[in-house]
Enzyme design. Sequence first.
Site, PDB file in Angstrom:
ATOM      1  N   LEU A  95       0.831  -1.217   0.000  1.00 58.78           N
ATOM      2  CA  LEU A  95       0.000   0.000   0.000  1.00 58.78           C
ATOM      3  C   LEU A  95       0.855   1.253   0.000  1.00 58.78           C
ATOM      4  O   LEU A  95       0.462   2.286  -0.538  1.00 58.78           O
ATOM      5  CB  LEU A  95      -0.914   0.012   1.225  1.00 58.78           C
ATOM      6  CG  LEU A  95      -1.990  -1.068   1.298  1.00 58.78           C
ATOM      7  CD1 LEU A  95      -2.692  -1.013   2.646  1.00 58.78           C
ATOM      8  CD2 LEU A  95      -3.012  -0.893   0.172  1.00 58.78           C
ATOM      9  N   GLY A  96       2.016   1.197   0.615  1.00 61.32           N
ATOM     10  CA  GLY A  96       2.889   2.366   0.686  1.00 61.32           C
ATOM     11  C   GLY A  96       4.211   1.986   1.312  1.00 61.32           C
ATOM     12  O   GLY A  96       4.361   0.945   1.956  1.00 61.32           O
TER      13      GLY A  96
ATOM     14  N   GLY B 103       7.740   3.941   3.256  1.00 58.47           N
ATOM     15  CA  GLY B 103       8.318   5.158   3.789  1.00 58.47           C
ATOM     16  C   GLY B 103       9.582   4.885   4.562  1.00 58.47           C
ATOM     17  O   GLY B 103      10.157   3.799   4.499  1.00 58.47           O
ATOM     18  N   GLY B 104      10.020   5.903   5.332  1.00 56.49           N
ATOM     19  CA  GLY B 104      11.258   5.780   6.079  1.00 56.49           C
ATOM     20  C   GLY B 104      11.189   4.736   7.171  1.00 56.49           C
ATOM     21  O   GLY B 104      12.198   4.135   7.532  1.00 56.49           O
ATOM     22  N   GLN B 105       9.990   4.500   7.757  1.00 57.89           N
ATOM     23  CA  GLN B 105       9.866   3.524   8.842  1.00 57.89           C
ATOM     24  C   GLN B 105       9.727   2.097   8.338  1.00 57.89           C
ATOM     25  O   GLN B 105      10.097   1.155   9.029  1.00 57.89           O
ATOM     26  CB  GLN B 105       8.644   3.860   9.698  1.00 57.89           C
ATOM     27  CG  GLN B 105       8.776   5.163  10.468  1.00 57.89           C
ATOM     28  CD  GLN B 105       7.554   5.434  11.316  1.00 57.89           C
ATOM     29  OE1 GLN B 105       6.659   4.607  11.402  1.00 57.89           O
ATOM     30  NE2 GLN B 105       7.510   6.585  11.936  1.00 57.89           N
TER      31      GLN B 105
ATOM     32  N   THR C  49       7.420  -0.687   5.288  1.00 55.50           N
ATOM     33  CA  THR C  49       6.477  -0.923   4.193  1.00 55.50           C
ATOM     34  C   THR C  49       5.140  -1.390   4.763  1.00 55.50           C
ATOM     35  O   THR C  49       5.098  -2.175   5.701  1.00 55.50           O
ATOM     36  CB  THR C  49       7.043  -1.998   3.239  1.00 55.50           C
ATOM     37  OG1 THR C  49       8.346  -1.600   2.812  1.00 55.50           O
ATOM     38  CG2 THR C  49       6.152  -2.149   2.015  1.00 55.50           C
ATOM     39  N   VAL C  50       4.027  -0.899   4.152  1.00 57.34           N
ATOM     40  CA  VAL C  50       2.683  -1.258   4.603  1.00 57.34           C
ATOM     41  C   VAL C  50       2.033  -2.138   3.534  1.00 57.34           C
ATOM     42  O   VAL C  50       2.035  -1.805   2.346  1.00 57.34           O
ATOM     43  CB  VAL C  50       1.823  -0.004   4.848  1.00 57.34           C
ATOM     44  CG1 VAL C  50       0.424  -0.401   5.319  1.00 57.34           C
ATOM     45  CG2 VAL C  50       2.480   0.901   5.874  1.00 57.34           C
TER      46      VAL C  50
ATOM     47  N   LYS D 115       2.056  -3.205   8.819  1.00 55.55           N
ATOM     48  CA  LYS D 115       3.302  -2.452   8.631  1.00 55.55           C
ATOM     49  C   LYS D 115       4.485  -3.304   9.067  1.00 55.55           C
ATOM     50  O   LYS D 115       4.563  -3.765  10.202  1.00 55.55           O
ATOM     51  CB  LYS D 115       3.296  -1.148   9.431  1.00 55.55           C
ATOM     52  CG  LYS D 115       4.597  -0.336   9.269  1.00 55.55           C
ATOM     53  CD  LYS D 115       4.680   0.841  10.214  1.00 55.55           C
ATOM     54  CE  LYS D 115       3.907   2.027   9.713  1.00 55.55           C
ATOM     55  NZ  LYS D 115       4.189   3.245  10.517  1.00 55.55           N
TER      56      LYS D 115
ATOM     57  N   ASP E 270       4.988  14.829  12.710  1.00 49.47           N
ATOM     58  CA  ASP E 270       5.088  14.655  11.256  1.00 49.47           C
ATOM     59  C   ASP E 270       3.712  14.787  10.601  1.00 49.47           C
ATOM     60  O   ASP E 270       3.315  13.950   9.794  1.00 49.47           O
ATOM     61  CB  ASP E 270       5.709  13.293  10.925  1.00 49.47           C
ATOM     62  CG  ASP E 270       6.252  13.232   9.496  1.00 49.47           C
ATOM     63  OD1 ASP E 270       6.406  14.307   8.876  1.00 49.47           O
ATOM     64  OD2 ASP E 270       6.506  12.127   8.999  1.00 49.47           O
TER      65      ASP E 270
END
Length: 705
Positions: free
Chosen positions: A414-415, A417-419, A421-422, A436, A531
């Site tokens: 789904l997305g 990012g820095g933290q 993957t979802v 996540k 954020d």
Amino acid sequence: MVLKLVYIIIVMIGRMYPLTCAQYQNQAIISAQNQKETIARFGCDSKCGNVSIPYPFGMRKPKCYASEPFEIECRHNKNGSQGEKLIAPYLKYINLEVMYIDLEYGTVGIKNPIFHPGCDNTSTGINLEGGPFVYSQDYNSFVTVGCQNAALLLSNDTILTACVSVCYDDPKNANMMDVSSCRGKYCCETSLPPYLQAYNVSVGTVEVKSEIKPECGYGLIKADYFQFNYVYDEYNSSYWVPTLGNLKKVKDVPAVLQWEIPIHMPNNSFPEFRTDADSYANYNCSYTNVTSAQSKSGWRCTCKYGFKGNPYLDQGCKLAMEDSPERNKTRLKWAIGVSSSLGTVILLLGLWWLHKVIRKSIATKRKEKFFKQNGGLLLKQRLSSGEVNVDKIKLFSLKDLQKATDHFNINRVLGKGGQGTVYKGMLVDGNIVAVKKFKVNGKVEEFINEFVILSQINHRNVVKLLGCCLETEIPLLVYEFIPNGNLFEYIHGQNEDLPMTWEMRLRISIEVAGALFYLHSAASQPIYHRDIKSRNILLDGKYRAKVADFGASRMVSIEATHLTTTVQGTFGYLDPEYFRTSQLTDKSDVYSFGVVLIELLTGKEPISSAKQQELKSLVSYFLLSMEENRLFDIVDERVMKEAEKEHIVVVANLARRCLELNGKRRPTMKEVALELESIQKSKKQSAAQEQHEELELPGIDDFQL
């Protein structure tokens, strides 16, 4: 049952000792010769140096490769430790060295250049347009390295993403280094946009309240498996270098390209087979959209289950040796001979049972190891202290989440990012969830932080945490699934079926403001998000706002007025006062919300670029327009048509107050929420009054007889 168990053990013996029988050994040799894997066309070289070159890639002769973009050139490089010449393959049309080619996943590993733009803000880049290759969004990241640097990833004068890396303390202190996660300190890492073919990098400096002076930074695209770790340079006590060597001396890093066979390629490019092969073929071909989001742009093939080899060649997929009838027949004959020894069977039965016990013990120890590694002891401490509401949280097994996400298939992403993957998943009970997978690299503070914070929150406009999984190498969090993407995509994307009306913009801003007011004032302990941005505001099935991504958030005591911490946030939304002082307050979230508010009002992105590739801030543009009384020139056209001008002015003035450089002058989120709600009430009252006037009936005195 006993006979069945004996048969299983006998077969296991055959697997453990396959070469003790001469007949079996001879048959295996013959089978191996028949099953020899072919990866290149007949008469074509299949290797360059240590790299295998499978068709549709090829070298030298035009018949050896499918088309020009797939041509490989074998070159001699002086890259050896003693200066000796080494042979290496290159993709000829883009002149990049190839590290590997993977037919199953459709990827090519390359050595991607590191750009050293220097301090004059010049920019260089790579162009893959016109070919079947793109930089993989799933396997690559964009990274900035250096102190007080801002790097932009651009394509055709458009900013795709940006990253800021800053230094606040002396890099000589090894204990203060925090670059393994690249969250903005010494280096910054962010995800790539999809379908990236052409890009260039621009690096500039930013002003930070620090004694560390800006240095020339580096912007690069690298594979996710390539990590930066820092070591001390004995020869220069004032300089830090990554383990791969001084970045000024390194030319390239590993990166991953994805590829496909262009859909418009003539059929005679592959005379060996047809792409519409019938069900009896030993390979499958399917359409893909690797290089375009609009429609299918090409296709890829794979060998069917039980076969291996090259699906792009005639008879390239062959029956795997392990499943060949000859091997099974020989194994059975040998097993029958062994069955005469009952003592051996009993011995092996005991060994089999012992093997199961050992495996179970190893699995239990691995789970305990991962539980401790992923912060399980810290989480237990939080549980015992009452910080986490256990009733709301469910512990999921790794097996359940693997089944729900199809073993974390990249098609379920789904997305990213820095933290981490979802992934989208479906549980056994039919509920859709978001899972996540954290990218913690041994550091679990962000995972524990988000888990603890979300377990305390119960608000309709904050994404709901359902549970977690700690028995795997990488910790997992499970959330409710939010189906309609994020606010950034909704504002800046084209959605004619459901346009972004003024009423929806106002409602979403009220919902986000209410959620932040709850976090700051109504939660058991004040929570600062750190954020807030339109990408972290999700939209559910009814397009209601859901604030998400609490990995960088912080809890503070009720008595505290601020919290001194390392600066984190997103370029374009970051509070300048927090950036200068490193003191986090609730007013930092107010500033970020102000940016989201003008984003809703104007329909413009927080950062953009002019033709000169200079960074353009929406906040500066908005404030300048307000000062010059040109507000209505930058407001979105749809807002101008649907909203009353006095309401636009009120919202704009509220946004300007949120964007004050001095945090003490900014309103609280409670004041922001109340003011937005008053605008909504005023709008509803005005609409009701107009409707009442239209429906009012004339009196008797109005008629003449």
